[in-house]
Write an enzyme that holds these catalytic residues in place. Structure first.
Site, PDB file in Angstrom:
ATOM      1  N   ASP A  56      -2.264  -5.005 -13.145  1.00 47.85           N
ATOM      2  CA  ASP A  56      -2.418  -4.562 -14.528  1.00 47.85           C
ATOM      3  C   ASP A  56      -3.790  -4.924 -15.082  1.00 47.85           C
ATOM      4  O   ASP A  56      -4.610  -5.548 -14.407  1.00 47.85           O
ATOM      5  CB  ASP A  56      -1.327  -5.187 -15.397  1.00 47.85           C
ATOM      6  CG  ASP A  56       0.071  -4.837 -14.917  1.00 47.85           C
ATOM      7  OD1 ASP A  56       0.251  -3.712 -14.413  1.00 47.85           O
ATOM      8  OD2 ASP A  56       0.974  -5.690 -15.041  1.00 47.85           O
ATOM      9  N   TYR A 111       1.171 -13.901  -4.783  1.00 49.12           N
ATOM     10  CA  TYR A 111       0.376 -13.941  -6.008  1.00 49.12           C
ATOM     11  C   TYR A 111       0.011 -15.385  -6.324  1.00 49.12           C
ATOM     12  O   TYR A 111       0.683 -16.328  -5.902  1.00 49.12           O
ATOM     13  CB  TYR A 111       1.152 -13.358  -7.191  1.00 49.12           C
ATOM     14  CG  TYR A 111       1.115 -11.853  -7.293  1.00 49.12           C
ATOM     15  CD1 TYR A 111       0.148 -11.209  -8.069  1.00 49.12           C
ATOM     16  CD2 TYR A 111       2.041 -11.068  -6.619  1.00 49.12           C
ATOM     17  CE1 TYR A 111       0.108  -9.826  -8.163  1.00 49.12           C
ATOM     18  CE2 TYR A 111       2.009  -9.680  -6.706  1.00 49.12           C
ATOM     19  CZ  TYR A 111       1.034  -9.068  -7.476  1.00 49.12           C
ATOM     20  OH  TYR A 111       0.990  -7.702  -7.565  1.00 49.12           O
TER      21      TYR A 111
END
Length: 370
Positions: A56, A111
């Site tokens: 994002d 992540y």
């Protein structure tokens, strides 16, 4: 295509004109170096663009993978890196079969989320957050920091300004000069906060509650409990002190939903700040009305890399090269993470105080956590 990027200043990974995106930058430079036609540079679908993981706005990647159709020459990677801005690097390009799809071939993703240590400071006694958990909270030295800050605010702001800042009904924008001045002062005070080992352990214990298969409907948007698509499996969580003043959270999961990791970190931060039991996290997996969880800033999130274990097993059996960076490339990726991504995260905190804004947001949280 194996690539890494610093997401600061970009509106995410996916091509989205007229916004500046990573895919948009890649497409333009692929045309510039003669790897795709001008017509195809304006339409990612014509090049069969597919990312292993979409990131994002403001989110970074140490390693991501794109499957795409291009004309590959010996010097394509070198030309691309010469044409691309320094915050985007192509680690390599590897031929694959026509049916390869980066998203579907990816088994799981790693992540990382970087947070400053001061984000775990206990809430001030005067805050809504403290009132919500007052029965659970025991003083841990945080109030001394807040008392110092209170004295500083009285010397900097008028009574009317302090009322405006503390009034939760007045939703002042983060860009409001009054808020910026207030948060800038807060940043200087919080920089002196010393994180205790027990507070770090409490945060890690809350993060470990996510391991396993759970319903993460409260951690994204538009999902209700019982929706099968909200089920996600977290394989592993690792928490460590990455560098002076910073904590690194590594999360390994099969797949993630919009804002899921940012809300996972935020809830664990709230649990540690307020000295709530780590298993408070489990309440947010349960059925019932949706529970509000704030989003931690996007600036701290980075994709460490996608994992292709299943596909690589097939490649090994066929005696083909696996899809993974070699040791030399891995060293380059680690240097890029330190010099581009971590530097950008620290710089944004120094300039914009994004995590200080988040501390202020949490302190004003009126929603019960228990």
């Amino acid at each position: 295509m194996l690539l890494g990027y610093c997401g600061s200043g970009y509106y995410g990974m996916q091509y989205n004109p007229p916004h500046k995106t990573i895919e948009g930058e890649i497409l333009t430079k692929l045309f510039d170096v003669g790897a795709i036609s001008e017509e195809n540079s304006l339409a990612p679908k014509k090049n069969s663009f597919m990312a292993a993981a979409r990131t994002d706005k403001g989110v970074h990647a140490m390693l991501n993978l794109l499957s795409l159709k291009i004309t590959l020459r010996e010097d394509t990677v070198a030309k691309l890196n010469a044409a691309l801005p320094p915050e985007i690097r192509v680690w390599g390009i590897q031929p694959v079969n026509k049916k390869f799809n980066a998203r579907s071939a990816c088994d799981s993703r790693w992540y990382q989320y970087l947070i400053p240590e001061f984000i775990l400071i206990g809430p001030p006694r005067s805050s809504l957050l403290h009132r919500n958990v007052g029965g659970c909270y025991r003083e841990d030295g945080s109030q001394e920091v807040w008392d110092t800050f209170l004295e500083q605010t009285r010397g900097r702001f008028s009574g009317d300004e302090l009322c405006r800042l503390q009034d939760t009904a007045q939703k002042l924008s983060e860009s409001d000069p009054l808020v910026q001045d207030y948060v800038g002062l807060l940043s200087g005070t919080l920089s002196g906060y010393c994180l205790s080992p027990s507070k770090l352990d409490a945060f890690e214990a809350a993060m470990q509650e996510y391991v396993g298969t759970h319903n993460f409907h409260n951690f994204t948007t538009g999902k209700l409990w019982g929706d099968p698509s909200a089920q996600r499996h977290i394989k592993k969580v690792v928490v460590s002190q990455a560098s002076p003043g910073w904590i690194c959270v590594r999360i390994h999961g099969q797949s993630f939903m919009l804002h899921q990791i940012r809300r996972m970190v935020a809830l664990a931060v709230l649990a540690a700040r307020c000295q709530l039991p780590p298993n408070i996290v489990r309440n947010y997996f349960n059925a019932g009305p949706r529970k509000y969880i704030p989003r931690a800033p996007a600036q701290g999130l980075l994709l460490e890399g996608p994992v292709f274990d299943g596909y690589n097993t097939k490649l090994r059996n066929l005696l083909y090269c696996e899809i993974r960076p070699d040791d030399i490339t891995l060293e380059r990726m680690c240097r890029f993470r330190e010099r581009q991504i971590c530097t950008a995260i620290a710089h944004e905190e120094t300039q914009r105080h994004v995590f200080c804004h988040f501390v202020r947001q949490m302190n004003r949280l009126a929603t019960p956590l228990i």
